[in-house]
Design a protein around this motif. Structure first.
Motif, PDB file in Angstrom:
ATOM      1  N   PHE A  70       1.422  -5.383  -1.896  1.00 27.11           N
ATOM      2  CA  PHE A  70       1.292  -3.930  -2.003  1.00 27.11           C
ATOM      3  C   PHE A  70       2.496  -3.300  -2.702  1.00 27.11           C
ATOM      4  N   GLU A  73       2.825   0.237  -4.307  1.00 32.14           N
ATOM      5  CA  GLU A  73       2.976   1.426  -3.471  1.00 32.14           C
ATOM      6  C   GLU A  73       4.361   1.520  -2.833  1.00 32.14           C
ATOM      7  N   HIS A  74       5.204   0.533  -3.073  1.00 35.18           N
ATOM      8  CA  HIS A  74       6.519   0.485  -2.430  1.00 35.18           C
ATOM      9  C   HIS A  74       7.546   1.267  -3.253  1.00 35.18           C
ATOM     10  N   HIS A  78       9.044   0.994  -7.342  1.00 33.54           N
ATOM     11  CA  HIS A  78       9.137   2.122  -8.278  1.00 33.54           C
ATOM     12  C   HIS A  78      10.579   2.324  -8.724  1.00 33.54           C
ATOM     13  N   LYS A 109       6.094   5.766 -10.533  1.00 35.99           N
ATOM     14  CA  LYS A 109       4.756   5.589  -9.952  1.00 35.99           C
ATOM     15  C   LYS A 109       3.700   6.175 -10.886  1.00 35.99           C
ATOM     16  N   ASN A 113       0.681   4.155 -12.775  1.00 28.92           N
ATOM     17  CA  ASN A 113      -0.706   4.582 -12.599  1.00 28.92           C
ATOM     18  C   ASN A 113      -1.337   5.061 -13.898  1.00 28.92           C
TER      19      ASN A 113
END
Length: 116
Positions: A70, A73-74, A78, A109, A113
Motif C-alpha cells: 500500500f 498511500e503512504h 510520497h 501524491k 495519481n
C-alpha cells in the motif's frame, strides 16, 4: 503587453520550473537554506522510479505496521518521490513543518495519481 498575456507567460514559466512549494519557514539542511522547493516531476525517469522503491525501504526502516503493498498511500513514499523530484534528501523533508510536509507530499501524491 497586456496583464493577461503577462500572467499566462508567468504561469508557463512556473509550469516549466515544476511545482513550487513556498515553505512557511526556511529550513537548513547540510549547510543549505531552503525557502522553497521546486518539484520537477517531469524530469523523473524510469530509473528514478526504481530508485525510489529502494529509497522508500530505507526511509521506513524501523517503522512498524507499514504495508509495502500500500506504499502508494503512504506519506513516506510520497516524501521520497517529492524529494527525488526536488533533488533533495528525503530525510530533510521530515524536518519540514507539518503543513509544509503535507503540501509537498500532497503534490507527489497528485503526480502519482496522474493529476499533475
Amino acid at each position: 503587453m497586456s496583464d493577461k498575456v503577462a500572467n499566462t507567460e508567468k504561469l508557463d514559466e512556473i509550469k516549466q520550473a515544476g511545482t513550487v512549494i513556498k515553505l512557511s519557514r526556511p529550513i537548513s539542511w547540510e549547510e543549505t537554506e531552503y525557502k522553497e522547493l521546486v518539484l520537477d516531476f517531469d524530469r523523473l525517469s524510469g530509473d528514478d522510479i526504481m530508485a525510489i522503491e529502494s529509497d522508500f525501504m530505507d526511509y521506513i526502516k524501523g517503522q512498524k505496521n507499514v504495508f509495502v503493498q500500500f506504499k502508494g498511500e503512504h506519506p513516506g513514499y510520497h516524501a521520497v518521490v517529492a524529494a527525488r523530484a526536488a533533488g533533495v534528501n528525503p530525510f530533510m523533508l521530515k524536518k519540514l513543518t507539518a503543513r509544509d510536509f503535507l503540501k509537498v507530499t500532497g503534490a507527489a501524491k497528485d503526480f502519482l495519481n496522474g493529476w499533475v
